[in-house]
Structures are given as structure tokens and as C-alpha cells.
Design an enzyme around this catalytic site. Sequence first.
Site, PDB file in Angstrom:
ATOM      1  N   HIS A   1      33.396  39.557  30.105  1.00  0.00           N
ATOM      2  CA  HIS A   1      33.560  38.233  29.495  1.00  0.00           C
ATOM      3  C   HIS A   1      33.888  38.398  28.023  1.00  0.00           C
ATOM      4  CE1 HIS A   1      32.792  34.065  28.446  1.00  0.00           C
ATOM      5  NE2 HIS A   1      32.829  33.804  29.730  1.00  0.00           N
TER       6      HIS A   1
ATOM      7  N   ASP B   1      31.228  34.198  37.812  1.00  0.00           N
ATOM      8  CA  ASP B   1      31.954  34.223  39.089  1.00  0.00           C
ATOM      9  C   ASP B   1      31.487  35.316  40.037  1.00  0.00           C
ATOM     10  OD1 ASP B   1      33.732  32.085  38.423  1.00  0.00           O
ATOM     11  OD2 ASP B   1      34.684  33.438  37.011  1.00  0.00           O
TER      12      ASP B   1
HETATM   13  N1  COA Z   1      36.918  45.462  35.150  1.00  0.00           N
HETATM   14  C1  COA Z   1      37.263  46.612  34.566  1.00  0.00           C
HETATM   15  N2  COA Z   1      37.471  46.744  33.249  1.00  0.00           N
HETATM   16  C2  COA Z   1      37.312  45.650  32.493  1.00  0.00           C
HETATM   17  C3  COA Z   1      36.951  44.415  33.044  1.00  0.00           C
HETATM   18  C4  COA Z   1      36.759  44.341  34.431  1.00  0.00           C
HETATM   19  N3  COA Z   1      36.441  43.204  35.030  1.00  0.00           N
HETATM   20  N4  COA Z   1      36.869  43.511  32.067  1.00  0.00           N
HETATM   21  C5  COA Z   1      37.170  44.145  30.932  1.00  0.00           C
HETATM   22  N5  COA Z   1      37.448  45.449  31.184  1.00  0.00           N
HETATM   23  C6  COA Z   1      37.812  46.470  30.214  1.00  0.00           C
HETATM   24  C7  COA Z   1      39.292  46.417  29.913  1.00  0.00           C
HETATM   25  O1  COA Z   1      40.019  47.259  30.782  1.00  0.00           O
HETATM   26  C8  COA Z   1      39.323  46.900  28.488  1.00  0.00           C
HETATM   27  O2  COA Z   1      39.134  48.294  28.491  1.00  0.00           O
HETATM   28  P1  COA Z   1      39.855  49.211  27.387  1.00  0.00           P
HETATM   29  O3  COA Z   1      39.317  48.753  26.070  1.00  0.00           O
HETATM   30  O4  COA Z   1      39.444  50.601  27.761  1.00  0.00           O
HETATM   31  O5  COA Z   1      41.325  48.958  27.526  1.00  0.00           O
HETATM   32  C9  COA Z   1      38.049  46.295  27.885  1.00  0.00           C
HETATM   33  O6  COA Z   1      37.158  46.153  28.975  1.00  0.00           O
HETATM   34  C10 COA Z   1      38.280  44.945  27.227  1.00  0.00           C
HETATM   35  O7  COA Z   1      38.860  44.075  28.197  1.00  0.00           O
HETATM   36  P2  COA Z   1      39.828  42.878  27.854  1.00  0.00           P
HETATM   37  O8  COA Z   1      40.586  42.516  29.083  1.00  0.00           O
HETATM   38  O9  COA Z   1      40.628  43.194  26.621  1.00  0.00           O
HETATM   39  O10 COA Z   1      38.756  41.773  27.466  1.00  0.00           O
HETATM   40  P3  COA Z   1      39.062  40.238  27.250  1.00  0.00           P
HETATM   41  O11 COA Z   1      37.968  39.715  26.420  1.00  0.00           O
HETATM   42  O12 COA Z   1      40.449  40.029  26.780  1.00  0.00           O
HETATM   43  O13 COA Z   1      39.016  39.663  28.741  1.00  0.00           O
HETATM   44  C11 COA Z   1      38.130  38.940  30.800  1.00  0.00           C
HETATM   45  C12 COA Z   1      37.887  39.079  29.293  1.00  0.00           C
HETATM   46  C13 COA Z   1      37.093  38.002  31.393  1.00  0.00           C
HETATM   47  C14 COA Z   1      39.517  38.336  31.045  1.00  0.00           C
HETATM   48  C15 COA Z   1      38.059  40.337  31.445  1.00  0.00           C
HETATM   49  O14 COA Z   1      36.744  40.861  31.292  1.00  0.00           O
HETATM   50  C16 COA Z   1      38.421  40.315  32.929  1.00  0.00           C
HETATM   51  O15 COA Z   1      39.617  40.416  33.248  1.00  0.00           O
HETATM   52  N6  COA Z   1      37.431  40.188  33.837  1.00  0.00           N
HETATM   53  C17 COA Z   1      37.727  40.081  35.259  1.00  0.00           C
HETATM   54  C18 COA Z   1      38.156  38.672  35.605  1.00  0.00           C
HETATM   55  C19 COA Z   1      36.983  37.731  35.642  1.00  0.00           C
HETATM   56  O16 COA Z   1      35.968  37.998  36.235  1.00  0.00           O
HETATM   57  N7  COA Z   1      37.192  36.578  34.993  1.00  0.00           N
HETATM   58  C20 COA Z   1      36.175  35.541  34.944  1.00  0.00           C
HETATM   59  C21 COA Z   1      35.652  35.370  33.556  1.00  0.00           C
HETATM   60  S1  COA Z   1      34.310  34.221  33.537  1.00  0.00           S
END
Ligand code: COA
Length: 376
Positions: free
Chosen positions: A258, A313
Site C-alpha cells: 500500500h 483486499d
Molecule cells: N507484490 C510484490 N511486490 C510489491 C508489491 C506486491 N503486491 N507491492 C509493492 N511491491 C514492491 C514493488 O515491486 C517495488 O519494489 P522495488 O522497489 O524493488 O522496485 C516496491 O514494492 C514499491 O512498489 P510500488 O509499486 O512502487 O509502490 P506504490 O506505492 O506505487 O504502489 C500498490 C502501491 C498498492 C499499487 C502496490 O503495492 C501494488 O501493486 N499492490 C498490489 C495491488 C493491490 O493489492 N492493490 C490494492 C491496494 S489497496
Amino acid sequence: MSSEYLPGLAGVPATQSNISYLDGEAGLLAYRGYRIEELAEKSTFEETTLLLLKGELPTSDELAEFEHLMRGNRIVKYNVREIMKNLPVTGHPMEMLQTAVASLGMFYPTEEAKYSDYKMSVKIIARMASLVTMWEHIRNGYDPLLPRKDLSYAENLLYMFSGEDPDPDVARIMDACLILHAEHTINASTFAALVAASTLASPYLVVAAAVGTLAGPLHGGANEKVVQMLQAIGKPENAKAWVENQLDNKGKIWGMGHREYSVKDPRATILQKMMMVWAEKKGSISPMFETALAVEEICEQRLAAKGIYPNVDFYSGILYKEMGIPTDQFTPLFAISRSAGWLAHWQEQLTDNRIFRPTQVYTGHTERPYMPMDKR
Ligand code: COA
């Protein structure tokens, strides 16, 4: 003025709000100052909605009046039902919901002068559950059920899905799920709602913009993805290899991570406990829940250092699945309850509105002459 570009606007305040508060390091979420744990245990979706819209917990008279208003606004005009009947049954329910909620605006036009009246919001929130549950019958070739006025919001939602009198324990769990999903500061869909609100678009179009934004798997659509992922993993013994393979290939673990929380999302903790209550009621733990627990354990080892833990979720879909709700209706369920938060933000935006118009960092060509077709 800062001109630093921050992808995803991470950490950039885009509004001022007194609706909800989140501390991502402490794992704390409160609506209007009331902790989510307490609301999930003691409140109802109707009371929480009124709290979000008006800012204060209602008196019993105020709540009774509000419930009466909500129950009286559940019926959807036959014209909207006809529109829904003409939509392809293969489409995603979130696409249906966006279409239906936008079309409601054509049948219940809102005068701009009345935007500050919270009854405008009630017209939409009350009908959200009707639209989602009506679709379940329409897409299966049946006439949708009419809403019942003798039932609470959560009870009526369950009734309109199944046609059966809801089990009071299940209705209570659904009510708590609705409370937990009702509001969450300025996330992507709420931001989309604010942007639409700032142009003075109607509340129906504000909600339609938010529904479209919630649909994506990085946001509300993740609850559907989680269940698909758990089905693909199959059983707890497969979890370790599956998660490790996914992470080694830079894949996502749905329902994890998150932007705001660096600890476990407090809503995930509550939903997990509710899943335990469900298991006690049923007398057994579902294999999907066991698989989810195994996935969480492995993710804790691999991802905790990055501050990645289960979000809202991760456990919600397992509960909905147990209730017999189709997987592609999980995100619409989320939208039903989040409509309360979106519309609270819509009202707040209009009290001190300025159109959103951020700037950009241009990365394209400098000015160049137009090239005639035969020279390209
Ligand atoms: N699974 C695996 N790795 C994850 C992850 C996940 N669900 N969520 C974040 N990461 C990792 C990313 O690969 C990244 O790694 P890196 O720094 O080595 O490249 C790091 O954590 C940061 O992730 P990032 O996508 O830049 O964070 P964000 O703040 O932009 O995105 C979310 C937040 C929620 C979009 C992201 O955590 C995600 O895609 N989660 C899965 C989808 C989900 O459950 N969404 C519902 C949110 S309530």
C-alpha cells in the site's frame, strides 16, 4: 513554487480534508475521528454513512430519518433497468456499474443549486446496492428483485443478491465489510472523484469517474485478483513456491502493499478476524483462507523489509466468496460502500472549490516545422 515531479504524486498533498485520517506507520484509520475498529464493531453502514456525510454521529431520531430516506431511495427506475438489460452479459460488472450510475443522472437530474443538500448523495448511495445486485439477475437472464424496505442496507443487499432472507450473522459481517470500505482518505478513486467534482460535474458523474478508477487491479480490482491468485495457488503447501516464483520474476502478490501503509492495513486485520469468526460459525476453515494465511506468512519473510503487508483486499474476497458472491462482483461491492466516502469528499470539495489543474514536465520535441506527407 516546487516544480519537482513526483511520480504518482507520492506524498504530495492534493487537498485538505476532515473526513478520514490515516497513520500508515501506526496502522491507524479513523473516520471523522472514530477508529475503524470501533466503527466496524459498534456502528452500522447507515450510521457510518451519515457520519461521513454530516461529520457527526447521529442521534437516534436523525438516524431513523436517514434510514427511512435510504430505504425510500432503493428502487431504480425501469428505464435504467432497460439500459442494463441491453448491456452485454460478458462485460465486467464495474463497466455496467459505471454505465448505470452515470445513466441514473439522466433520470434523477440534480440542480447545481441543491448540490450541498446531502439528500443528493442519498439518492446515489441507496441505489448503488440495487444496481449491483440487479445486474446479477439480469446477466443470468432473470428479472431483478425489487428492494425491500423492511431490511437494513446490508440485509437488503444480501437479499437482492440471493432472493433469500439473509442470515443475521452474515448480514452483520456484510455490514462491517461495508463500514470498512466506506472511506480511505485521498486514494486514486477519491482523487478522481475530487477532480470531477472540482469541474462542478453532477454527483452521478463524480461517482462514475470514481467507479472507473476503482476498477483497476492496482486499486479496488485487487480483491478479485486475490481470489484468482489463491485459486491458482490451490493449497497452502503450494504457497511458498508460488510466491517465490512470482517475486523472483518481479510479479505482484495481489492484496499486498500500500502506498500509505508500511505495516499491515488495519482493515486487513479486522477482515482476517472476521474470517475466523466465519470459520467458527461454519465449523471449518476454508482451504482458500488457509492458503491466504500461508501466503501472508511467506510474504512476511520476503516483503516485510520493504514495508509490504496485506491490504484491505487480501482477506475481503475470501469472505465474499464464502457468502456465495461471484468473484467479479467483489469490486462492485467495494464501490457500493465507497460511494459514501466519494460523496462526502464531493460535498467537502464544493465547500471550497477550485478546479484541479496541475502542471506537467514536458518531455516532447521542441518546436519543429510541419513535414509534408511526401517527405515523411
Ligand atoms: N507484490 C510484490 N511486490 C510489491 C508489491 C506486491 N503486491 N507491492 C509493492 N511491491 C514492491 C514493488 O515491486 C517495488 O519494489 P522495488 O522497489 O524493488 O522496485 C516496491 O514494492 C514499491 O512498489 P510500488 O509499486 O512502487 O509502490 P506504490 O506505492 O506505487 O504502489 C500498490 C502501491 C498498492 C499499487 C502496490 O503495492 C501494488 O501493486 N499492490 C498490489 C495491488 C493491490 O493489492 N492493490 C490494492 C491496494 S489497496
